[in-house]
Enzyme design. Structure first.
Site, PDB file in Angstrom:
ATOM      1  N   VAL A  86       0.892  -1.070  -0.016  1.00 37.09           N
ATOM      2  CA  VAL A  86      -0.017  -0.008   0.186  1.00 37.09           C
ATOM      3  C   VAL A  86       0.814   1.365   0.013  1.00 37.09           C
ATOM      4  CG1 VAL A  86      -1.944   1.128   1.154  1.00 37.09           C
ATOM      5  CG2 VAL A  86      -1.918  -1.324   1.339  1.00 37.09           C
ATOM      6  N   LYS A  87       0.793   2.191  -1.221  1.00 37.07           N
ATOM      7  CA  LYS A  87       1.607   3.266  -1.238  1.00 37.07           C
ATOM      8  C   LYS A  87       0.722   4.635  -0.603  1.00 37.07           C
ATOM      9  CE  LYS A  87       4.459   4.798  -4.986  1.00 37.07           C
ATOM     10  NZ  LYS A  87       4.730   5.023  -6.470  1.00 37.07           N
ATOM     11  N   ILE A  88       1.424   5.079   0.286  1.00 37.19           N
ATOM     12  CA  ILE A  88       0.823   6.211   1.287  1.00 37.19           C
ATOM     13  C   ILE A  88       1.508   7.384   1.200  1.00 37.19           C
ATOM     14  CG2 ILE A  88       0.315   6.705   3.624  1.00 37.19           C
ATOM     15  CD1 ILE A  88      -1.194   4.530   3.188  1.00 37.19           C
TER      16      ILE A  88
END
Ligand code: E4P
Length: 218
Positions: A86-88
């Protein structure tokens, strides 16, 4: 150093995978838009298509910028496939989301990192990867590579597990420099990976070998 390809283009991902040196993929909303991928279901299907090509981490970026939204989106993305990361974004709610996912054992990539302080925060929050954008720093006359060296020093000083994922890599010299300064991963375009192959002496040498072989074998 691991090689990730920074694209949502399936043909380019397949080409890098076929070379046998690909460790993973990073995408972002701009790269998805470039491929004309829109609408929730199509976006989801595209991530699944990428995961079917590459057996390695695939970064999928959240669009939400509030904590609750990032958690809901990130949980949905993470449930798609075991390789989804998950890219945050590096914003206040993003740091909280990194901590949440880290505590749940969900892998994260903290994106849009442009300073050592931001990288320190990402590591403290338990990010799996931190993505300093070296090309975009170079674009505005800041030394992107120097930032990678600074983060390497800080992470090594304290034994942080967060992996440095040098992003916004634009060309082969970026790849080589990232390897020299100890980046754990680099993500770049197919041209930066395939470009590493090129050397005129290799081409000249091969031509000569084949010509000499042909002379005595025809
Ligand atoms: C990182 O994960 C980003 O997708 C990317 O590397 C940004 O690269 P750019 O600066 O070439 O757009």
């Amino acid at each position: 150093m691991k090689f990730f390809i920074d694209t949502a283009n399936l043909d380019q991902i397949k080409e890098a995978q076929a070379l046998g040196v690909l460790d993973g993929v990073t995408t972002n909303p701009s790269l998805m838009a470039k491929e004309g991928i829109s609408g929730d279901e199509n976006v989801i299907q595209h991530y699944l298509d990428i995961c079917a090509i590459v057996d390695g981490p695939v970064s999928a970026e959240v669009i939400s910028t509030d904590y609750e939204g990032m958690i809901a989106e990130g949980e949905r993305l993470a449930a798609l496939h075991e390789n989804i990361v998950v890219k945050i974004p590096m914003i206040k709610d993003g740091v909280k989301a990194l901590r949440y996912f880290s505590d749940k054992g969900i892998k994260t990539n903290c994106t849009l990192v442009f300073s050592a302080g931001q990288a320190l925060l990402a590591a403290k929050a338990g990010a799996t990867y931190v993505s300093p954008f070296i090309g975009r720093l170079d674009d505005i006359s800041f030394d992107g590579l120097q930032l990678i060296e600074q983060i390497r020093l800080i992470y090594d000083n304290y034994g942080f597990d967060t992996q440095i994922l040098s992003a916004s890599v634009r060309h082969t010299m970026h790849v080589i420099s990232c390897a020299e300064v100890g980046s754990d991963v680099m993500t770049g375009p197919l041209s930066a990976i395939v470009g590493l192959l090129n050397h005129p002496l290799t081409d000249i040498g091969l031509e000569k070998f084949l010509a000499d072989h042909a002379k005595v074998n025809s």
